[in-house]
Each structure stands twice: as C-alpha cells, then as structure tokens.
Design an enzyme around this catalytic site. Structure first.
Site, PDB file in Angstrom:
ATOM      1  N   HIS A   1       0.817  -1.216   0.000  1.00  0.00           N
ATOM      2  CA  HIS A   1       0.000   0.000   0.000  1.00  0.00           C
ATOM      3  C   HIS A   1       0.851   1.266   0.000  1.00  0.00           C
ATOM      4  O   HIS A   1       2.036   1.238   0.324  1.00  0.00           O
ATOM      5  CB  HIS A   1      -0.923   0.020   1.226  1.00  0.00           C
ATOM      6  CG  HIS A   1      -0.195   0.172   2.528  1.00  0.00           C
ATOM      7  ND1 HIS A   1       0.251  -0.897   3.266  1.00  0.00           N
ATOM      8  CD2 HIS A   1       0.177   1.286   3.224  1.00  0.00           C
ATOM      9  CE1 HIS A   1       0.843  -0.473   4.349  1.00  0.00           C
ATOM     10  NE2 HIS A   1       0.829   0.857   4.360  1.00  0.00           N
TER      11      HIS A   1
ATOM     12  N   HIS B   1       5.384   6.298  -0.781  1.00  0.00           N
ATOM     13  CA  HIS B   1       6.197   5.109  -0.964  1.00  0.00           C
ATOM     14  C   HIS B   1       5.376   3.850  -0.689  1.00  0.00           C
ATOM     15  O   HIS B   1       4.322   3.897  -0.077  1.00  0.00           O
ATOM     16  CB  HIS B   1       7.414   5.142  -0.032  1.00  0.00           C
ATOM     17  CG  HIS B   1       7.053   5.276   1.418  1.00  0.00           C
ATOM     18  ND1 HIS B   1       7.015   6.502   2.060  1.00  0.00           N
ATOM     19  CD2 HIS B   1       6.704   4.357   2.356  1.00  0.00           C
ATOM     20  CE1 HIS B   1       6.658   6.323   3.320  1.00  0.00           C
ATOM     21  NE2 HIS B   1       6.458   5.027   3.525  1.00  0.00           N
TER      22      HIS B   1
END
Length: 295
Positions: free
Chosen positions: A126, A242
């Site tokens: 995620h 990220h």
C-alpha cells in the site's frame, strides 16, 4: 467424528454391493466454466489476521510493539491505497528484498518481507494517505461519510504510479524501519490531491496530518525530503509517497543503506501500479471508496 457412523455389517454390505448404473442425461450438458477471480471486495472481509492475544505481546509478531495502545472505544484508523502485485511483479519485488538483505560479515538486523504472511499467503502492499490515527466509536460513521463525500466531490480519477527509487524509511516513533519503493508523481497529481483530502478530513476530527508542510515533514518522519522534491512547492509531497516492501526493528547501518542504494531497479521501471479506490480501515472494517473512472 463423522456425521453418520455405520456398523461393521453395514460397511461390509456397502463395500460389496455394486452401485446402480447412472442414468444418461437426456440433453448434453456443457462442462462447468472455470471459477471467476475473487472480487476486490473479498479482501476487505479479511483485512487482519486472527487475534491470538488481547495483550500486546511482541513475541507473537516478530518483536513489534503496538504503536497505539488498545483502549475500549478507540478505533485505530488508516487511510491508504492498496496494491496486490501479480505473480511476475512479486518475483521482481522478492529479488529486490533479497538484494537488500543482511550485509555479509556484519551483525545486521533481520529484514522481514511484507510480501507474504508467515503462512505463505500473499499480503497486499500500500501507499499510506494517513498516519495511524484514532477515532472514537461515535465518529466512525461520520468520518467515513465525510471522506466519501470529499473524494466523490473532488473527481479524482483512477491513476497509475511507477516505482523509481529504493531506500530505508522509519515510522514516526522510530520503532521500525521500512525498506520502501519511492514512486514517480502520477499524471493529474492524484497522490497529492488525495493526501490533501485525507488531511483535511482528518483535521475535522482532531487528527494529525500525514505530511503537513515541507518544513515539518522532516521532523515528523525523522528524515528529510528526497532531493527530487526539494525544488517544488510546500504542498507537493511527491518525494514522500512510498510502498513498503520489508521491515526491520533496527536502524540500518551506513553500509546497509549503501547496499540498498546500489540495488539495480531497472526491472521495476516497467511496473505500473494502478489505483482505483481509497481504503479506509477503521478497526477491522475496511471501506473501499471508488475513484472516478478514466475516460
């Protein structure tokens, strides 16, 4: 114990008596089609592993400690974009983690992959749109409705991101360090737009933002923004988004950071990670809020 138990005589009788011949069907029957893939909503039903202890026992999960203590009436909440890599993508990511592992002849900390569970099941990856925050019981429905309306009214469309960097990144408490893939800024700036919606909605419920400004982000995360975002406006956090691939309980040494910086990422540059919804996990309940469809 079986549902029905037969006596020895009944078992013997059935084993020696031939079955009646099956009747031929009157019409040809087409073979059953292969099962369709599981719908995306299926993963929301099993968003967390089974609880094995009501206490915070680090021995049950690799030495990790609970960042937010469990309090009755408090609901841990996280907003994020979810990605289930394909088979080929998983292989590439596993190779990156392997190359980033322990440095030979050095007492480096163990690196734990986030690609699969301890039982071998694939785990979703995620991009976070919030810190781990807390909502009260009475706020859950109101918050979800507010976030749904904000995303709907924003008309943010589904988008893709491309991985471009690899580095170590700590959580806010510096209790864990994550091996992460940085991503390029997507077209239409979907990440920054969704982050602002998330931060604005969280602020209405008294919760802190994930990234506030360029000047405070470094203090919050314990690191400075990456070079590629240093020349843009304070509201552009493209250098912060990220995807976490692995984690460690110890801060990476300079030698470990150098090793990660030298990993060849060219094989990942062809990956396009697509997002078409925002996930809101409140407790163990996950809501999926769709983004607009691409034209």
């Amino acid at each position: 114990m079986p549902l029905v138990q037969y006596s020895d005589s009944e078992s013997d009788s059935e084993s020696t008596s031939p079955l009646p011949p099956a009747k031929k069907p009157r019409h040809n029957i087409n073979p059953a089609p292969s099962l369709p893939p599981l719908p995306a909503s299926f993963h929301n039903l099993y968003a967390s592993s089974t609880r094995v202890s009501v206490q915070d026992d680090p021995s049950l999960h690799g030495g990790r400690t609970r960042v937010i203590p469990h309090v009755e009436g408090n609901w841990p909440t996280h907003l994020y974009l979810e990605w289930y890599p394909g088979k080929d993508e998983l292989s590439l990511l596993a190779d990156v983690i392997s190359q980033s592992g322990n440095v030979p002849d050095e007492k480096a900390a163990t690196v734990h992959s986030l690609l699969h569970s301890d039982l071998g099941a694939q785990l979703p990856l995620h991009i976070s749109l919030s810190r781990p925050v807390i909502l009260r019981t009475e706020q859950r429905v109101l918050f979800t409705e507010a976030l749904q309306k904000a995303i709907h009214d924003s008309h943010v469309l589904s988008f893709d991101v491309q991985p471009d960097t690899l580095y170590w990144f700590p959580n806010y408490e510096k209790t864990r360090w994550f091996l992460v893939l940085g991503v390029q800024r997507p077209s239409q700036d979907g990440l920054n737009r969704l982050l602002k919606l998330s931060n604005d909605t969280l602020a209405r419920f008294g919760q802190p933002p994930l990234y506030a400004t360029s000047s405070t982000q470094g203090k919050q995360a314990g690191v400075s923004l990456r070079d590629k975002s240093s020349s843009v406006s304070a509201e552009d956090f493209s250098g912060c988004f990220h995807i976490s691939l692995a984690w460690s309980l110890s801060e990476p040494s300079p030698k470990e950071r150098e090793r990660v910086a030298g990993v060849d990422l060219r094989a990942l540059h062809g990956i396009q990670v697509g997002f078409n919804s925002v996930k809101a996990k409140i407790g163990n309940i996950v809501s999926s809020i769709p983004l607009g469809k691409k034209s």
